[in-house]
Design an enzyme around this catalytic site. Structure first.
Site, mmCIF file in Angstrom:
data_model
loop_
_atom_site.group_PDB
_atom_site.id
_atom_site.type_symbol
_atom_site.label_atom_id
_atom_site.label_comp_id
_atom_site.label_asym_id
_atom_site.label_seq_id
_atom_site.Cartn_x
_atom_site.Cartn_y
_atom_site.Cartn_z
ATOM 1 C CG ASP A 15 -82.129 10.163 -47.610
ATOM 2 O OD1 ASP A 15 -81.648 10.116 -48.747
ATOM 3 O OD2 ASP A 15 -82.568 11.210 -47.095
ATOM 4 C CG HIS A 24 -85.683 11.384 -50.961
ATOM 5 N ND1 HIS A 24 -85.226 10.386 -51.804
ATOM 6 C CD2 HIS A 24 -84.577 11.914 -50.381
ATOM 7 C CE1 HIS A 24 -83.917 10.319 -51.734
ATOM 8 N NE2 HIS A 24 -83.498 11.237 -50.875
ATOM 9 C CG ASP A 69 -81.299 13.797 -52.008
ATOM 10 O OD1 ASP A 69 -81.051 15.001 -52.201
ATOM 11 O OD2 ASP A 69 -81.189 13.265 -50.903
ATOM 12 C CG HIS A 121 -78.450 9.698 -52.403
ATOM 13 N ND1 HIS A 121 -79.547 8.936 -52.726
ATOM 14 C CD2 HIS A 121 -78.904 10.676 -51.585
ATOM 15 C CE1 HIS A 121 -80.611 9.442 -52.120
ATOM 16 N NE2 HIS A 121 -80.241 10.496 -51.422
#
Length: 1024
Positions: free
Chosen positions: A52, A50, A175, A421
């Site tokens: 970001d 993941h 997420d 996000h």
């Protein structure tokens, strides 16, 4: 040569291209999936990272591996490592999500590395999941920007791989902090087969554990019916991380699996037993004999060999237990392969109709603060979307060559990153927020240059010189260098809507009188107004202007512009003098303030002879301090909203000061509560709504108390029964019920305020259910995403700004204490109050949606050009009026997308922006003239309809269908295109968005798929 002969030649060229195009040899997608074993619990191990797109480090710092004192990670090395490890075993799988990083990696690698990746994608070992530019937030993002960031991600994947194997078909939202029904609806319209996420309310999750309800069919739109259904899977105990003890990463401390029997550290049996114990627990939550287990963390797989070697051993030794009667089968898999296995189980699934907001991770931690965090960044993002649509449209209308719109990519990518996000949410570190703002500002300047190129082409008459078209990006603080300094200037207003619109222009100017002429050279009415004192004194404002020039720009043409010429007259304009009046009015509404409290007291609809007793005030919540050592000691922070004792406090114990300014165009009342809260209440000529322009900050913290400031609107005598309404990503309207969740028992006793806060992307409303009220409605429209609620009946509160002193321990490791220019951040924004009666005047919902779009989302964009030319000279050399639309579309239709596409082509989206129950007339299906809509679309064009993301022909999309408990089966396929549909008379149903790729004949023969489209259209026309 006749038209028919030309078409036949084009068809022949297409056939030649098709004949020379090799058939794809790739076996990817569902066909490449490993086969689960019958009679076993099949454990689908999902190797993932993941990544970001900015959070604790900036985007580039994460990609290149800079600033490692914060976190020693580099995304480029993750992709390198995975690409090197996957070929060592064809059973290995890996998924990747963030196209922004993947594209950056691709651009920095040689052809050999690219070909290796292509082979992995075509074999199904590397699967692209979701495929947007970033993993977007679902609470505070607008649907237009969500669609754009997916579309740009998909287009880059198509450009990189040129194979259907890279086309995502699964949503992967592991997420984001809550999940929106409109986002899921968008994914269904993109042809996705399923959606996977990790975060849902802790009480909701516990309830779903009990009844095996973690997986469901989400009914994402009542307007679309079954085609909008989306199979949705919520992860179990581990969010998106690997199970406890099984993180095989250089950032983890878990022990590896050691299978050397001679080693004193041999641990295979113990490790396998532990994993089996975990699986047996999780299997009790699931309906099918398939379990999805994520094997990754944030920024995992920098040393992919560590992961894969340990996963190889885990799979090997767990599966060897089958020879001894074990019933667990581990396999490398992907979310789509898991979904295929679940689909083939043929089970019936529960359904869900509401959304997954608000999200709480425990009984004290409601992730509702981020709905408002970093309000200025949220506003900047909304303006960025406005400008992006303008630039894309102008690029098409002016027929700019590709070298003139390269800068479009800059803003497309900056806006895509902003949807992440941990970007628009305000949950990033301060230095990262500053990087986001810098990227966005630079990209908006690039986009402005594209718009300038287009406007010079559209305005210039033969022989005229190019001119500069400046965007005044700081009008939010009443600052614009050109209007303040130039003696003469031209204001060009471009309207990105497909309908005519009007607006009032406000520009800071010198303290002189000005005259304004319209596009015909006629003088029009103007008014000078005082810039509010708190705005004049804002930190960082680089302007000495004390007054604003106001004029009305009427009937701005659709997809077009009008030019207004402004000239300073060398006569001083004395400062407007306030009166002591407590009433402002036009011929439509009257607004009255209380003589003692100096606050809003009523709004009268003059035509309906209806008076609404309404008040407005500013209050704040004290932010709870905490050390986060246990749930009950959670602090209010960037993510979490946790007010002390759930109590509101007035921002001032005294009535505000008040100044009233009236005029022919606009009347307004200025209020100041103190030196950090002020408001302008205004009404414009002919309008039936009230505009509130608020200024909040610097929020004082000298008392060592963080504060969360709200605007509170109260209606006297209204019975709202705990109900209020908020939008979902700016589109569908959802009913909210205070202290109630539709699918589980909600306990509001611990957090009665934070637990009732919901995201407001564009609007919130309440309705009066008292007897004889005719279902009165008050809607508040916002200029940015914010959080809000109706905590008491007859009230609406919206959180405007937050300044906090403690971190909430959700990862950012900073208090949300924003500063600018050496002081606490000052935020300024607008809200619109609109009253209506949904029974007596059912178009009130339509009016709300129009105001949202026309005033806050796709407002006319203002360009300013200094000039020494006289009005006559300007008119002789430049066009002062232009429209790119041949025919104005119906009022309930929105031209959602018009942008250049693949060289000479264009991408077009049209939408019906009402829901089926919004209005008895305007919610009916409507016809739209796509063919001939704009000058660039004509019968010589090849037009093909695609799914929403524009990465597959609609006719080629086939979705997996899932059964719902207790319901008869209904087709979940997207509506098929009708080959006989008249493109001059397209049908749009409520909430429907239709997407088209339009190509010239020359560009349509460049690729086999486009040739097939042109061939079909040509044959159809020949037969006709």
């Amino acid at each position: 040569m006749g038209a028919l002969a030309e078409r036949l030649l084009a068809v022949a060229a297409c056939l030649a291209v098709v004949a020379s195009s090799p058939l794809p040899k790739a076996i990817c997608g569902y066909e490449s999936c490993p086969v689960p074993k019958e009679g076993m619990t099949n454990v689908h191990l999902i190797a993932h990272s993941h990544d970001d797109v900015g959070w604790l480090k900036t985007v580039d710092q994460y990609f290149y591996g800079q600033n490692n004192s914060i976190k020693p990670v580099g995304v480029q090395y993750i992709i390198d490592s995975v690409v090197n490890e996957l070929p060592k075993d064809p059973s290995r799988r890996f998924i990747y999500v963030e196209t922004a990083y993947f594209r950056q990696w691709w651009n920095n690698r040689d052809q050999e590395a690219r070909e290796k990746v292509e082979a992995l994608v075509e074999s199904g070992q590397l699967e692209i999941i979701s495929g947007g530019w970033a993993m977007h937030d679902e609470a505070v993002t607008h649907y237009q920007s969500i669609i754009d960031q997916f579309t740009w991600g998909f287009k880059n994947l198509d450009d990189m791989f040129n194979t259907s194997c890279a086309r995502p078909k699964i949503g992967w939202q592991i997420d984001p902090f809550g999940h929106a029904r409109e986002t899921a609806s968008i994914m269904a319209m993109m042809g996705f087969d399923g959606l996977f996420f990790a975060r849902l309310d802790h009480a909701d999750k516990n309830n779903r554990f009990k009844n095996q309800g973690l997986e469901m069919v989400w009914k994402t739109s009542p307007d679309h019916g079954a085609p909008s259904y989306l199979f949705t899977s919520a992860n179990h105990d581990i969010l998106y991380h690997s199970p406890i003890g099984f993180c095989f990463d250089i950032l983890c401390e878990d022990e590896p699996i050691i299978d050397d029997s001679n080693s004193p550290d041999y641990n295979v049996d113990r490790r396998v037993n532990s994993f089996i114990e975990f699986i047996e627990k999780q299997s009790t939550y699931m309906k099918s004999n398939n379990i999805l287990v994520t094997m990754g963390i944030d920024f995992a797989y920098q040393q992919a060999s560590y992961w894969f070697n340990n996963l190889d051993r885990l799979i090997k030794y767990t599966n060897e237990r089958q020879a001894e009667g074990g019933k667990i089968n581990l396999l490398y898999s992907t979310p789509s392969c898991y979904l295929k296995a679940v689909h083939e189980a043929g089970l019936e699934w529960p359904s869900k109709e509401d959304d997954f907001f608000p999200y709480s991770s425990d009984e004290y931690s409601y992730w509702t603060g981020y709905f408002t965090s970093r309000p200025t960044l949220k506003f900047m993002e909304r303006k960025g979307n406005n400008l992006l649509q303008v630039c894309k449209q102008l690029s098409v209308l002016a027929d700019l060559r590709e070298e003139k719109w390269e800068d479009l990519a800059s803003l497309r990518e900056a806006m895509g990153i902003m949807q992440h996000h941990d970007a628009i949410t305000g949950t990033e570190k301060q230095h990262v927020a500053e990087d986001y703002a810098l990227r966005l500002h630079r990209s908006m300047e690039h986009c402005r240059q594209t718009a300038e190129n287009a406007l010079n082409k559209l305005t210039a008459k033969e022989g005229s010189a190019e001119v500069q078209f400046h965007s005044c990006l700081f009008t939010n603080v009443s600052q614009c260098d050109t209007s303040e300094q130039a003696e003469k200037f031209v204001v060009t207003l471009y309207n990105p809507l497909a309908q005519q619109t009007s607006m009032f222009v406000r520009l800071p100017v010198q303290d002189f009188q000005y005259q304004v002429r319209n596009e015909l050279g006629e003088l029009i009415d103007t008014q000078m107004l005082k810039i509010p004192t708190p705005v004049q004194n804002m930190p960082g404002r680089e302007s000495s202007a004390t007054q604003e020039l106001v004029f009305q720009a009427e009937n701005l043409p659709p997809l077009g512009f009008k030019s207004y010429r402004v000239e300073k007259i060398n006569t001083a304009s004395p400062p407007p003098q306030p009166s002591e009046e407590l009433v402002i009015a036009n011929d439509v509404i009257e607004v009255t303030f209380d003589a003692d409290l100096k606050r809003l007291s009523s709004v009268k609809d003059i035509a309906a002879d209806k008076t609404y007793m309404v008040s407005q005030d500013f209050q704040y919540y004290e932010a709870l301090e905490g050390d986060n050592l246990g749930a009950a000691r959670r602090a209010s922070g960037a993510y979490i909203f946790r007010p002390v004792n759930h109590q509101k406090f007035p921002v001032s114990d005294s009535p505000p000061t008040i100044e009233t300014y009236t005029g022919a165009l606009v009347s307004e009342i200025h209020q100041e509560w103190n030196d950090w809260v002020s408001l302008v209440t205004r009404i414009y000529k002919g309008t039936n709504h009230v505009e509130l322009e608020w200024t909040v900050g610097p929020i004082p913290i000298d008392d060592d108390i963080g504060k969360e400031v709200i605007s509170l609107v109260s209606l006297s005598g209204w019975e709202t029964n705990g109900k209020f309404y908020t939008d979902s990503n700016g589109r569908q309207i959802l009913e909210r019920n205070r202290n109630l969740r539709p699918t589980w028992d909600f306990d509001p006793s611990l957090e009665p305020v934070a637990g009732n806060y919901y995201p407001i992307t564009t609007a919130i409303s309440i309705r009066n259910h008292a007897a004889n009220s005719e279902n009165e409605e008050l809607a508040i429209i916002t200029d940015r995403a914010q959080g809000g609620s109706s905590i008491e009946n007859g009230t609406l509160e919206i959180m405007l700004h937050r300044r906090l002193l403690f971190d909430d321990d959700k990862g950012v490791e900073e208090a949300l204490n924003e500063t600018a220019f050496g002081e606490g951040l000052v935020a300024r924004g607008k809200q619109i109050l609109l009253f209506g009666q949904t029974e007596a005047h059912p178009t009130s919902i339509y009016k709300t949606r129009r105001l949202v779009r026309d005033s806050m989302v796709l407002a006319p964009w203002l360009f300013v050009t200094p000039t020494d030319l006289t009005p006559t000279q300007w008119g002789e050399q430049y066009n002062t009026f232009y429209t790119g639309l041949r025919k104005e579309v119906p009022p309930n239709v929105n031209l959602l997308t018009l942008e250049p596409w693949n060289g000479e082509g264009m991408l077009v989206r049209v939408e019906h922006f009402l829901e089926k129950n919004d209005d008895p007339e305007l919610s009916q299906p409507i016809n739209v003239p796509l063919m001939g809509l704009i000058d660039r679309i004509n019968e010589e064009m090849a037009i093909g309809e695609t799914i929403l993301g524009a990465n597959q022909w609609l006719s080629d999309n086939v979705r997996l269908e899932f059964k719902i408990e207790g319901e008869e089966s209904a087709s979940q396929q997207l509506p098929r295109p009708d080959p006989n549909e008249d493109l001059a008379n397209l049908t749009l149903n409520p909430m429907q968005i239709r997407t088209f790729i339009v190509q010239t004949r020359s560009s349509a023969t460049m690729a086999a798929p486009c040739c097939i489209l042109l061939l079909a259209l040509a044959i159809l026309r020949i037969n006709i």
